[in-house]
Design an enzyme around this catalytic site. Structure first.
Site, PDB file in Angstrom:
ATOM      1  CD  GLU A   1      18.444  44.100  59.923  1.00 43.65           C
ATOM      2  OE1 GLU A   1      17.899  44.635  60.903  1.00 43.65           O
ATOM      3  OE2 GLU A   1      17.867  43.292  59.172  1.00 43.65           O
TER       4      GLU A   1
ATOM      5  CB  SER B   1      29.767  47.263  56.521  1.00 50.05           C
ATOM      6  OG  SER B   1      29.212  48.019  57.553  1.00 50.05           O
TER       7      SER B   1
ATOM      8  CE  LYS C   1      27.344  41.956  61.882  1.00 50.11           C
ATOM      9  NZ  LYS C   1      27.238  42.590  60.608  1.00 50.11           N
TER      10      LYS C   1
END
Lengths: 243, 349
Positions: free
Chosen positions: B294, B267, B204
Site C-alpha cells: 500500500e 513487511s 505509516k
C-alpha cells in the site's frame, strides 16, 4: 419586529465567542416607538427582491427522499429507516448512536446549505468589505476592527471593484460546479451596478447601515457587527483565499 | 463459542484477512468471503490459506448475499485499489443495521475523465477517500469502524501477542469489534477518532518503504530511529491537515504501527524499500509481488497532495523522487540529512 432573529443571532454569537470583550452596549434598537415607526416606513417603502431556494428533501439521516417518501442511500438504493435503529435484529434505544446520527445530519445540512444558498449582491458586498478591512488590519475578529478610527475603516471604491470582480469570477466557477447558486445580478458582468445594488440592499431591514457610500466615493460601515453578520453568509466557500 | 450469536463475516482471504479471521474464529463462527473459487478448496478442504492454518470455525464462501444476510458484523480486509469495486458488489445486500470494521491501510482516489494517478499534478482532499468514506458513498451502512495497529500477518499467524485499535464514532461499533477480537493474545483498544486511525495506518506505510531503503543501504538502528522520529512528525503534519486528530498518531495505530512496520523485514513495504536501495526498478518489484504494498500508492497520492496544498513533507516527497523519478537513494538520504528541521519536537507546542 420587536426582536428580529437577524440582529439577535449575531449578538448571541459574538457574546458567546468573546464574552469578556463583548457586552450589550447598545440599547435594543427596536425599543423606541420612533425607531419602530422609522423601521416600518423603510421596510414598506424600499423595494427588494426575495429569493427562495428549494433544496432537495432529505430524511433524518441526510439521505435524499424520493417523491413517494422513500429514503435513498448515497448510492441511490432505497433504505428502510427503521434499520438505523436496529441492533442484533431488534429496534434498540441507544442515545450515543443517535447523537452520532444528529452530528452527521448537521454535517449534511451544512454541506447542502452551501450548495443551495443563493449569493445575493448584498452578501457579496458585505463579504468583500469585511475581508478587505480584516486583511488590511490583520484583524482576527470584529472586536479588533471596532477599536479602529473610522478613517482607517474607509474603503476606496477602486479597491472594492477589484475585490468584487475577483470574487465574482471565483463564484462563477463554483456555480458551474453546482457548489453554490448565484442571483441574477451576480451572473451579469456589471460590477459597478452590482456594487450599487449590494450596498443599497445590505441591511435593508436595519436602521444602521452595514455599508454606505460617501460623496467622495468611499465605502464605510455604520455597524461592523451587522457587516460581519452578512459577511458570514459567504463563509465556507474558501473565498477568503482569493484575497 | 457463542452458539446464539450470528457468524462474523470477513471479506478477503489475503494474509491479513486470514490472520484476523483466525482470531475471530477463537470465539465465533466465521464466514470468509473469497473471490477466487480455488481459495474455497484451500480454506474449506486443505485448511491452509495465505501461508496460515485455518481455524476449524472458519468457512469460506463465494456469495456476497449469503455473507451479508447471515452476518451483522463484517470485517472487509481488501487492498485499497480493489476496495470500491468489492464494496459495490456487496451494496445490494447491506443495510443500515450492518456494522463494518475495515482493516485496509490505503486510500481511494476519485479521478475524472482522463485523469490518471501516475500523471496527476496535484490532488486535493476532496479527491481522496479513506475506506470508511468509500463505504459511506457506496452503501447504506453508517455504523463503520476501522481496525488499525501493528499487526504483521506473519507474527499473528505464529500466534504471537499483539494489540490493535478499533476506531469508530459509534460506541456500539467499538464495543462489538472489541468483544469479537479481544482474546488472550490479541489486546484491543477503542477510539472514537475514525479518520485519525485510518490516516495513521495509511501514512505509516510510506515510512516503512523509507526504512527498507535505509536497511538496503546498510544503515542500522540510529538511522532508522531518526527516520521513525521524523516520520512521526510528518505523519502528524499530513494527518492533521487531512482531518485526523493528533492523539491517534501517538497511540498504537500511529507510533505503534510505525515502529513495527519500520523495524520488521517481513513487511511488504519494507521489502519494496530494500529492493529499491539495491537498484531494482519499481515496475519489476511490483510485478514480483503477490500482494499489494500500500505504501507505493500512498507515496504517489500524498506527494500529489503536497503539491496541491503546498504542505511540505520532506521524506514523502523525496521518496517520490527516488521511486518514480529514478533519483539515487543514497543522494536522497544525504539531501534529507541536510534538511532544516528546526525543532526536535514541535507537535506538542
Amino acid at each position: 419586529v420587536k426582536n428580529p432573529i437577524k440582529y439577535s443571532l449575531i449578538k448571541q454569537y459574538l457574546k458567546n465567542s468573546k464574552a469578556e470583550k463583548y457586552a450589550f452596549k447598545k440599547k435594543d434598537e427596536y425599543k423606541s416607538k420612533k425607531k419602530v415607526t422609522s423601521f416600518l416606513i423603510q421596510l414598506l417603502a424600499k423595494k427588494s427582491d426575495i429569493y427562495l431556494s428549494y433544496g432537495k428533501p432529505m430524511d433524518l439521516f441526510g439521505n435524499d427522499v424520493d417523491e413517494n417518501g422513500v429514503s435513498l442511500a448515497p448510492n441511490g438504493m432505497p433504505v428502510d429507516v427503521k434499520d438505523y435503529y436496529v441492533s442484533d435484529g431488534k429496534i434498540k434505544n441507544d442515545p450515543q448512536r443517535d447523537r452520532v446520527y444528529t452530528h452527521n445530519l448537521g454535517e449534511v445540512i451544512t454541506k447542502r446549505y452551501l450548495k443551495e444558498n443563493i449569493v445575493l449582491s448584498s452578501h457579496l458586498l458585505a463579504f468583500s468589505a469585511f475581508e478587505i478591512l480584516r486583511k488590511r488590519h490583520s484583524a482576527k475578529d470584529v472586536f479588533s476592527l471596532q477599536e479602529k478610527h473610522p478613517e482607517e475603516l474607509e474603503i476606496p471604491m477602486e479597491q472594492l471593484k477589484t475585490v468584487v470582480g475577483k470574487l465574482v469570477d471565483r463564484l462563477k466557477v463554483l456555480a458551474d460546479q453546482d457548489e453554490v447558486k448565484l442571483s441574477n445580478i451576480i451572473q451579469k458582468d456589471e460590477i459597478e451596478a452590482l456594487i450599487k445594488d449590494g450596498i443599497k440592499n445590505v441591511g435593508i431591514f436595519h436602521n444602521n447601515k452595514p455599508l454606505t457610500i460617501s460623496k467622495d466615493g468611499k465605502v464605510r460601515s455604520e455597524d461592523l457587527e451587522l457587516l460581519y453578520y452578512y459577511h458570514n453568509r459567504l463563509n465556507g466557500y474558501g473565498l477568503e483565499r482569493e484575497f | 463459542l457463542n452458539e446464539n450469536s450470528k457468524p462474523i463475516g470477513v471479506i478477503g482471504a489475503g494474509s491479513f484477512g486470514t490472520a484476523i479471521a483466525n482470531i475471530l474464529a477463537e470465539k465465533s463462527e466465521v464466514l470468509m468471503y473469497v473471490r477466487n473459487p480455488d481459495r474455497i478448496e484451500a480454506t474449506n478442504e486443505k485448511r491452509y490459506n495465505s501461508g496460515q492454518q485455518i481455524h476449524s470455525n472458519i468457512k469460506a464462501i463465494l456469495s456476497e448475499e449469503e455473507l451479508a444476510s447471515r452476518c451483522q458484523l463484517i470485517f472487509p480486509m481488501v487492498p485499497s485499489n480493489n476496495f470500491r469495486k468489492m464494496i459495490k458488489s456487496f451494496a445490494p445486500y447491506l443495510r443500515p443495521d450492518h456494522i463494518l470494521i475495515h482493516g485496509t491501510k490505503g486510500v481511494d482516489v476519485v479521478l475524472t475523465g482522463e485523469e490518471r494517478l501516475s500523471t496527476l499534478n496535484g490532488l486535493g482532499r476532496s479527491k481522496i477517500r479513506t475506506m470508511s468514506e468509500v463505504i459511506q458513498e457506496e452503501t447504506s451502512v453508517v455504523r463503520i469502524g476501522c481496525l488499525a495497529g501493528p499487526n504483521l500477518s506473519a507474527e499473528m499467524a505464529q500466534k504471537q501477542p499483539a494489540g490493535a485499535l478499533v476506531a469508530s464514532p459509534f460506541k456500539e461499533v467499538t464495543l462489538k469489534g472489541n468483544a469479537a477480537l479481544n482474546i488472550a493474545r490479541f489486546k484491543v483498544f477503542e477510539s472514537t477518532d475514525l479518520l485519525g486511525a485510518e490516516f495513521a495506518g495509511i501514512l505509516k506505510n510510506i515510512f516503512a518503504i523509507a526504512a527498507g531503503i535505509l536497511s538496503g543501504l546498510g544503515y542500522g538502528n540510529n538511522a532508522r530511529s531518526l527516520l521513525i522520529t521524523k516520520g512521526l512528525h510528518e505523519m502528524l503534519h499530513l494527518g492533521n491537515d487531512l482531518g485526523g486528530a493528533t492523539k491517534a498518531f501517538l497511540g498504537i495505530a500511529g507510533i505503534g504501527d510505525l515502529i513495527a512496520t519500520c523495524s520488521s523485514e517481513l513487511s511488504r513495504n519494507n521489502i519494496v524499500g530494500r529492493r529499491i536501495a539495491t537498484g531494482d526498478k519499481i515496475d519489476d518489484i511490483l510485478a514480483d509481488m503477490d500482494e499489494v504494498a500500500e505504501g507505493i500508492r500512498s507515496v504517489l497520492i500524498f506527494n500529489a497532495y503536497c503539491k496541491a496544498t503546498g504542505i511540505t513533507a520532506p521524506i514523502t516527497q523525496m521518496l517520490y523522487k527516488v521511486i518514480f523519478q529514478g533519483k539515487d537513494p543514497l543522494t536522497g538520504v544525504q539531501i534529507l540529512m541536510d534538511y532544516n528541521y528546526n525543532n526536535d519536537v514541535s507537535f506538542l507546542d
